[in-house]
Structures are given as C-alpha cells and as structure tokens.
Design a protein around this motif. Structure first.
Motif, mmCIF file in Angstrom:
data_model
loop_
_atom_site.group_PDB
_atom_site.id
_atom_site.type_symbol
_atom_site.label_atom_id
_atom_site.label_comp_id
_atom_site.label_asym_id
_atom_site.label_seq_id
_atom_site.Cartn_x
_atom_site.Cartn_y
_atom_site.Cartn_z
ATOM 1 N N ALA A 127 0.798 -1.089 0.081
ATOM 2 C CA ALA A 127 -0.026 -0.027 -0.201
ATOM 3 C C ALA A 127 0.807 1.222 0.022
ATOM 4 O O ALA A 127 0.607 2.309 -0.748
ATOM 5 N N ASP A 128 1.863 1.371 0.713
ATOM 6 C CA ASP A 128 2.785 2.489 0.779
ATOM 7 C C ASP A 128 3.494 2.539 -0.592
ATOM 8 O O ASP A 128 3.680 3.744 -1.245
ATOM 9 N N ALA A 129 3.746 1.445 -1.204
ATOM 10 C CA ALA A 129 4.499 1.536 -2.567
ATOM 11 C C ALA A 129 3.468 2.100 -3.657
ATOM 12 O O ALA A 129 3.841 3.059 -4.452
ATOM 13 N N ILE A 130 2.371 1.673 -3.656
ATOM 14 C CA ILE A 130 1.117 2.203 -4.385
ATOM 15 C C ILE A 130 0.916 3.645 -3.906
ATOM 16 O O ILE A 130 0.861 4.463 -5.040
ATOM 17 N N LEU A 131 0.831 4.151 -2.829
ATOM 18 C CA LEU A 131 0.766 5.580 -2.594
ATOM 19 C C LEU A 131 1.732 6.270 -3.158
ATOM 20 O O LEU A 131 1.549 7.413 -3.786
ATOM 21 N N ALA A 132 3.061 5.804 -2.883
ATOM 22 C CA ALA A 132 4.470 6.664 -3.694
ATOM 23 C C ALA A 132 4.210 6.613 -4.849
ATOM 24 O O ALA A 132 4.632 7.638 -5.878
ATOM 25 N N ALA A 133 3.929 5.636 -5.688
ATOM 26 C CA ALA A 133 3.585 5.500 -6.970
ATOM 27 C C ALA A 133 2.458 6.426 -7.497
ATOM 28 O O ALA A 133 2.578 7.205 -8.570
ATOM 29 N N ILE A 134 1.271 6.734 -6.675
ATOM 30 C CA ILE A 134 0.209 7.500 -6.978
ATOM 31 C C ILE A 134 0.746 9.027 -7.061
ATOM 32 O O ILE A 134 0.405 9.693 -8.001
ATOM 33 N N GLN A 135 1.640 9.232 -5.808
ATOM 34 C CA GLN A 135 2.163 10.589 -5.762
ATOM 35 C C GLN A 135 3.206 10.988 -6.813
ATOM 36 O O GLN A 135 2.912 11.950 -7.367
ATOM 37 N N GLY A 136 3.812 10.088 -7.445
ATOM 38 C CA GLY A 136 4.843 10.252 -8.395
ATOM 39 C C GLY A 136 4.001 10.439 -9.843
ATOM 40 O O GLY A 136 4.342 11.397 -10.731
ATOM 41 N N TYR A 137 2.975 9.693 -10.009
ATOM 42 C CA TYR A 137 2.058 9.924 -11.157
ATOM 43 C C TYR A 137 1.509 11.275 -11.214
ATOM 44 O O TYR A 137 1.184 11.943 -12.085
ATOM 45 N N VAL A 138 0.866 11.714 -10.017
ATOM 46 C CA VAL A 138 0.434 12.867 -9.783
ATOM 47 C C VAL A 138 1.318 14.159 -10.261
ATOM 48 O O VAL A 138 1.144 15.162 -11.103
ATOM 49 N N VAL A 139 2.596 13.872 -9.685
ATOM 50 C CA VAL A 139 3.666 14.804 -10.058
ATOM 51 C C VAL A 139 3.929 14.783 -11.524
ATOM 52 O O VAL A 139 4.088 16.067 -12.141
ATOM 53 N N ARG A 140 4.295 13.684 -12.115
ATOM 54 C CA ARG A 140 4.488 13.682 -13.643
ATOM 55 C C ARG A 140 3.364 14.212 -14.392
ATOM 56 O O ARG A 140 3.708 15.222 -15.269
ATOM 57 N N SER A 176 1.431 16.689 -13.487
ATOM 58 C CA SER A 176 1.243 18.078 -13.432
ATOM 59 C C SER A 176 2.330 18.788 -14.132
ATOM 60 O O SER A 176 2.313 20.042 -14.318
ATOM 61 N N ILE A 177 3.426 18.311 -14.295
ATOM 62 C CA ILE A 177 4.713 18.837 -14.680
ATOM 63 C C ILE A 177 5.183 18.646 -16.147
ATOM 64 O O ILE A 177 5.888 19.389 -16.655
ATOM 65 N N ASP A 178 4.559 17.301 -16.662
ATOM 66 C CA ASP A 178 5.045 17.108 -18.049
ATOM 67 C C ASP A 178 3.585 16.822 -18.902
ATOM 68 O O ASP A 178 3.096 16.069 -19.014
ATOM 69 N N PRO A 179 3.661 18.032 -19.705
ATOM 70 C CA PRO A 179 2.457 17.972 -20.658
ATOM 71 C C PRO A 179 2.633 17.013 -21.701
ATOM 72 O O PRO A 179 1.533 16.854 -22.518
ATOM 73 N N GLU A 180 3.609 16.627 -21.969
ATOM 74 C CA GLU A 180 3.909 15.662 -22.798
ATOM 75 C C GLU A 180 3.547 14.221 -22.725
ATOM 76 O O GLU A 180 3.157 13.440 -23.669
ATOM 77 N N VAL A 181 3.504 14.004 -21.406
ATOM 78 C CA VAL A 181 3.242 12.589 -20.977
ATOM 79 C C VAL A 181 1.860 12.037 -21.260
ATOM 80 O O VAL A 181 0.738 13.037 -21.136
ATOM 81 N N ASP A 182 1.527 10.926 -21.690
ATOM 82 C CA ASP A 182 0.329 10.691 -22.112
ATOM 83 C C ASP A 182 -0.292 9.780 -20.854
ATOM 84 O O ASP A 182 0.493 8.629 -20.401
ATOM 85 N N PRO A 183 -1.485 10.201 -20.004
ATOM 86 C CA PRO A 183 -1.858 9.745 -18.871
ATOM 87 C C PRO A 183 -1.898 8.287 -18.826
ATOM 88 O O PRO A 183 -1.533 7.525 -17.788
ATOM 89 N N THR A 184 -2.580 7.695 -19.856
ATOM 90 C CA THR A 184 -2.904 6.462 -20.113
ATOM 91 C C THR A 184 -1.717 5.592 -20.065
ATOM 92 O O THR A 184 -1.435 4.568 -19.327
ATOM 93 N N THR A 185 -0.871 6.080 -20.950
ATOM 94 C CA THR A 185 0.468 5.025 -21.347
ATOM 95 C C THR A 185 1.293 5.085 -19.827
ATOM 96 O O THR A 185 1.779 4.119 -19.438
ATOM 97 N N LEU A 186 1.403 6.222 -19.159
ATOM 98 C CA LEU A 186 1.966 6.476 -18.131
ATOM 99 C C LEU A 186 1.476 5.508 -16.903
ATOM 100 O O LEU A 186 2.145 4.610 -16.190
ATOM 101 N N ALA A 187 0.212 5.457 -16.770
ATOM 102 C CA ALA A 187 -0.591 4.725 -15.779
ATOM 103 C C ALA A 187 -0.606 3.089 -16.292
ATOM 104 O O ALA A 187 0.066 2.330 -15.180
ATOM 105 N N GLU A 188 -0.390 2.778 -17.335
ATOM 106 C CA GLU A 188 -0.343 1.580 -17.741
ATOM 107 C C GLU A 188 1.248 0.961 -17.240
ATOM 108 O O GLU A 188 1.337 -0.002 -16.859
#
Length: 194
Positions: A160-173, A175-187
């Motif tokens: 659960a801690d690892a997933i929380l860290a991954a969620i926070q990293g996903y949110v940061v990415r 918010s700061i990288d307009p080029e990243v595709d959310p679906t590809t990143l999440a997958e």
C-alpha cells in the motif's frame, strides 16, 4: 434575506469550490484572487463571502472536497470488486478513474500548502490514512494468495505504501510534463507494480 436550506447551502459551496478549482488549475493558489473566483462562479461577492470568510477557508474546503470524493469513489470501487486485485490493478483503478491532469495540478498545490497550513495538513493526513487503509483492504486477498501466512498484513501494508508513492509520482509527472500520455504512464506504472 431568507436562510438557505442545508442542501442548498452545500450545493452553493460546491459550486463555489468548483469555480475555485478551475481558477486554481488555471492560475495557481497564490495567483488566484477571490475576485477571480467570484467572476468564475458568476455569483455575487455576498454569495461567496456568506459561505467562505476568505481564500484560505475556501482552499481547505476545496482540498477536503477533492480528497474525500476521490477516496470515497475508490472505497466504493474496491467494495464492488469481487476479484482478487493485484497491486498494479489497484493502482490502475485509482489513477485511471480518479486523477486527471487538472486534478493533478490542484493536488500538487494542495500538497505544497500542507507544510504551511495545519488545518490543511490535518485534512491531507486524514485522507492519506484513509486511502492507505483502503489500499491495505484491497490488497489483503492478493497478499493472502501470495504468502498464505502470518506476513500477509505486513506485505499488504508495505505494498500500500508503494502504491501511494506511485500515485504521488504519477500526480507529479502529470502536473509537470504536458507531453506525457496519462494512459500510457498509468499502464507502465501498473505493469511495474505487477
């Protein structure tokens, strides 16, 4: 002037919070003025100030609404799930349905305010703790299948801690990288989590 019913008052507060979130996403917390929020909402000064004394109060309400609604939706989702969910599947359920680029930008701003605002810190901590408990609950069937022993709670907690860290990293990415595709990143993150 007649008092608003509780339901009407709550609806009005949510309307104001939605306008504030649009402004916060567009201009940031610091650069958003109450005048911006008033204009965005289409309501009068009096209507806004009868619900929120100042921008700080509105920020806390907005943060609470955003965090609690996301946590509530995830709780409903895992309750409805009948199958054992892997860590990757749990992660994907959270970010795919609950976090978009606009919300990511707002979450980053909320997190940035937490060290300076004790009330906002309490809201964030409460929601983080609740989400962690939900993640552990969602992961326990998977952990039991993996370990079949006494360490299942420990592995669910750590995962659960690892997933929380991954969620926070996903949110940061997001918010700061307009080029990243959310679906590809999440997958990609879901695949890495397994």
């Amino acid at each position: 002037m007649p008092r608003l019913s509780e339901a009407t008052s709550r609806s009005r507060r949510e309307q104001i919070a939605a306008a504030a979130m649009r402004c916060f996403a567009r201009y940031g917390f610091t650069n958003t003025s109450m005048a911006d929020i008033i204009k965005e909402s289409g309501l009068s000064n009096g209507a806004i100030y009868s619900h929120f004394a100042n921008k700080s109060e509105l920020v806390r309400f907005t943060a609470t609404s955003l965090l609690e609604s996301r946590t509530r939706r995830f709780a409903e989702d895992i309750t409805a799930a009948q199958a054992e969910l892997t860590p990757g599947q749990v992660f994907a359920r959270i970010v795919t349905d609950l976090v978009d680029r606009t919300q990511a930008k707002i979450l980053i701003q909320i997190w940035a305010e937490v060290p300076r605002d004790d009330e906002l810190a309490a809201v964030a901590r409460h929601n983080l703790d609740r989400l962690h408990r939900l993640l552990v609950t969602a992961l326990l069937p998977w952990a039991r299948a993996q370990l079949r022993g006494a360490n299942e709670n420990k592995i669910a907690d750590r995962t659960a801690d690892a997933i929380l860290a991954a969620i926070q990293g996903y949110v940061v990415r997001l918010s700061i990288d307009p080029e990243v595709d959310p679906t590809t990143l999440a997958e990609g993150i879901a695949d890495a989590l397994g």
